[in-house]
Enzyme design. Structure first.
Site, short mmCIF file in Angstrom:
data_model
loop_
_atom_site.label_atom_id
_atom_site.label_comp_id
_atom_site.label_asym_id
_atom_site.label_seq_id
_atom_site.Cartn_x
_atom_site.Cartn_y
_atom_site.Cartn_z
CD GLU A 1 9.06 -8.19 -0.02
OE1 GLU A 1 8.87 -7.38 -0.93
OE2 GLU A 1 8.49 -8.05 1.09
CE1 TYR B 1 15.94 -10.35 2.50
CE2 TYR B 1 14.02 -8.92 2.25
CZ TYR B 1 15.20 -9.44 1.76
OH TYR B 1 15.65 -9.05 0.52
NE ARG C 1 7.66 -4.68 1.43
CZ ARG C 1 8.09 -4.20 0.27
NH1 ARG C 1 8.77 -3.07 0.25
NH2 ARG C 1 7.84 -4.83 -0.85
CG HIS D 1 13.67 -12.25 -1.95
ND1 HIS D 1 13.06 -11.37 -2.82
CD2 HIS D 1 14.15 -11.48 -0.94
CE1 HIS D 1 13.18 -10.14 -2.36
NE2 HIS D 1 13.83 -10.17 -1.23
CD GLN E 1 17.18 -6.40 -19.82
OE1 GLN E 1 16.13 -6.32 -20.44
NE2 GLN E 1 18.34 -6.19 -20.39
#
Length: 674
Positions: A167, A169, A217, A255, A342
């Site tokens: 992701e 990082y 991961r 991201h 949301q």
């Protein structure tokens, strides 16, 4: 073993653990640790999922160093003095029969703190802070920090650790040439770029010993320029196994990727190809992730040999009993994650704690526990939209006697419009859950029944809950009754034909959804190939990062022009983590957007308006009103006048933007309060 899910419900030996099934709750940021009574909150949150029979749980990320936290005061584990924050959580999970793994996450250049660090210079476009490149000795120190945090996790009672290498990082920043321009032993060629994750896994294994679970991961597809190719991902996976990992989890995208990865606009199991690439490279178990929200989807991934386990994060917010219901054959009772973001990601991005639109109890287990009512009441609910249905289900679960009246011939209210929008097909699952739950709770449902105050007052009810929703607002514009003018409701239900040149008045969420409905291909969110083609994803991941050049879109079927009175940028009310997806699609469809307008008139020529002092006319064939809503509360006022206790929830309480999150949460809180 359940005949429908033989793979999903089978046990699996992973490292030193035997898992009872193949379902894992993936790591997610909840920010529960920032609220009052954090240990109790986290324990209650995880215990609920353990009791729901999930095979393994991964915590949100804890940084091994202060500069690696996600944000100021973010989760950090680097001292024995912090163990008292963790032991009550792990002990509670184990008492409930669960297994829990601590994720170690160094945010790198994504850390929203001054002094954040990275492999090389270069600020992430999603962070205001520019990182400082790590010196070589600092990289080695970071390796030791991961091992130290893993040892603390073992001491705290965790069953293992997950090393976050995906992701975008810090670790992922080292593995991709996109962010690694180093010339020391941790940069340069592929061997140098992957050295950090390998050294971390080796150091952690040396520190915790052979009988402690290590999950790594991996970024199965980077979705950024100069990211890894499929062959590089596979080679890294092989080396991670050799370094000592027991299990490889798959992350998807960074991201800052310009491609959606977990929103509802992404087809279910869209990233199976990227996961399969990892699975084929190693002999240790591999876990699939992202857009897996129903047991059937998970079973197919396992049965096909794509993965050995499935990671579901948000689906366990939506329903902590997901695994238990699967085992019991009660799949139709699963409260399915609709991938709206949301109440989870959007709240995290606005520095609030996470919960769930379809399950407001998530993260609020201490307050919203839904115990039995001390004095059951006879209650009427008027309105079968999200608010009315949710209240009826939860109130009936507390022992109240419920009758729900709905004027239409079907339940759903605004859900019946939302589920017609491209990328919102998951609302079908929410409606299925509501209908199943109403029946199971014993709620008497009266469809095609419009009740008045006289009927309710004569019905012997202790209280009436008004969930009558909203009515579209009709602006005062000369010519508003012209045949060209239609409401969004008539467009979405197909009752109003729409021409080739369309003006949409109002640019809130409804306006954007209507534009998307008129222009976008619904297959994009349902078919993996259509999604990949629309967003430029290389299914073979032969191109760096798995990115292909986007082809110029075909000429749209309609010319759509959106208007709003406010001079503010368009789309401010859209979801923080999903609005960009919708705006990107509309840009591809060449939607024009004009703000700061005054509507002058509507006639045979079209829409007359003034902007920046200049009078203009858009020759629209169809003018669609998306100009807001007004609360339908006449019945509530009539009941009050007659002295019958009434409660307003949902759109009837507050119109504004249609907000299912607020409506459902209001309903649950009222059901708990009565």
């Amino acid at each position: 073993m359940h005949k429908d899910f033989p793979h999903l419900l089978s046990p699996l030996r992973v490292g030193s653990l035997t898992l009872p099934n193949r379902m894992v709750m993936g790591a997610m940021h909840t920010r529960l640790e920032t609220l009052d009574r954090p240990r109790q909150r986290l324990a209650a949150f995880y215990v609920a999922r353990a009791a729901g029979e999930i095979g393994l749980m991964l915590t949100g990320g804890f940084s091994p160093t202060p500069e690696g936290v996600m944000e100021a005061q973010g989760p950090l584990l680097n001292s024995a003095a912090q163990l008292h924050e963790h032991v009550p959580v792990t002990s509670a999970v184990h008492r409930a029969g669960g297994r829990i793994v601590l994720q170690i996450l160094h945010a790198g250049r994504y850390a929203k703190v001054a002094g954040c660090v990275s492999p090389s210079a270069g600020r992430a476009r999603i962070n205001a802070h520019a990182p400082r490149p790590l010196a070589t000795d600092e990289v080695w120190s970071t390796v030791a920090s991961f091992a130290h945090t893993a040892a603390l996790a073992r001491e705290a009672g965790y069953d293992g650790v997950e090393i976050m290498g995906s992701e975008g990082y810090l670790i992922n920043e080292f593995t991709a040439a996109f962010t690694n321009r180093r010339e020391d032993e941790f940069g340069g060629d592929f061997d140098g770029r992957v050295r950090l994750p390998l050294e971390i896994v080796k150091a952690v294994r040396a520190r915790v010993g052979p009988d402690f679970l290590i999950v790594y991961r991996i970024s199965a597809i980077d979705l950024v320029p100069q990211g890894m190719t499929a062959s590089e991902v596979a080679e890294l996976a092989r080396r991670i196994q050799q370094a000592g990992a027991d299990l490889i989890n798959t992350g998807i995208g960074w991201h800052e990727s310009a491609i959606p990865t977990i929103a509802a606009s992404v087809p279910r199991a869209a990233w199976a190809g990227a996961v399969r690439n990892v699975k084929d490279a190693v002999s240790i178990p591999v876990m699939a992730s992202n857009r897996i929200n129903m047991p059937g989807v998970a079973e197919d991934l396992l049965a096909s040999g794509t993965a050995d386990l499935v990671s579901m994060a948000r689906p366990l917010l939506a329903d902590p009993d997901f695994a238990k219901k699967t085992r019991l054959g009660r799949v139709d009772e699963i409260n399915t994650c609709i991938a709206c973001n949301q109440a989870c990601l959007d709240r995290i991005f606005t520095e609030s704690s996470a919960t769930c639109l379809v399950n407001p109890r998530a993260g609020r287990e201490l307050e919203l526990n839904g115990g039995r009512a001390s004095r059951p009441q006879r209650l009427a609910v008027v309105g079968g939209g999200p608010a009315g249905m949710s209240f009826a289900i939860h109130a009936a679960g507390r022992g109240h006697d419920l009758t729900l009246f709905e004027a239409a011939d079907a339940l759903g209210g605004q859900l019946n419009l939302a589920r017609k929008i491209p990328g919102k097909a998951e609302f079908n699952e929410l409606l299925r859950y509501f209908e199943t739950s109403l029946e199971r709770a014993g709620v008497a449902v009266r469809l095609a029944t419009r009740v008045d105050a006289e009927h309710l007052c004569a019905g012997g009810y202790d209280a009436v809950v008004i969930a009558t929703g909203t009515a579209p607002r009709r602006p005062d514009i000369p010519g508003i009754d012209h045949p060209k003018v239609v409401g969004y409701h008539d467009v979405l239900t197909g009752r109003a034909p729409v021409g080739e040149k369309v003006a949409i008045l109002g640019a809130g969420g409804i306006g954007f959804d209507v534009a998307d409905f008129l222009l976008s291909d619904p297959r994009e969110s349902l078919d993996v190939s259509a999604f990949q083609q629309a967003w430029g994803v290389d299914p073979a991941i032969a191109a760096p990062g798995g990115l292909l050049d986007l082809q110029a879109p075909a000429r749209p079927a309609r010319e759509v022009h959106m208007f709003q009175r406010k001079p503010a940028p368009f789309g401010r009310s859209l979801g923080k983590s999903t609005g960009w997806i919708l705006k990107s699609r509309l840009r591809r469809a060449r939607v024009a957007m004009t703000g700061g307008v005054a509507y002058d008139a509507i006639d045979d020529r079209g829409l007359h308006y003034t902007v920046d002092g200049e009078k203009k006319c858009f020759a629209a064939d169809t003018i669609i009103l998306c100009t807001g809503q007004e609360a339908e509360r006449a019945l509530y006022d009539q009941l009050r006048a007659r002295g019958l206790a009434g409660h307003l929830i949902g759109g009837a309480h507050e119109a504004g933007e249609l907000d299912a999150q607020r409506a459902i949460e209001q309903a649950v809180r009222l059901a708990d309060a009565l």
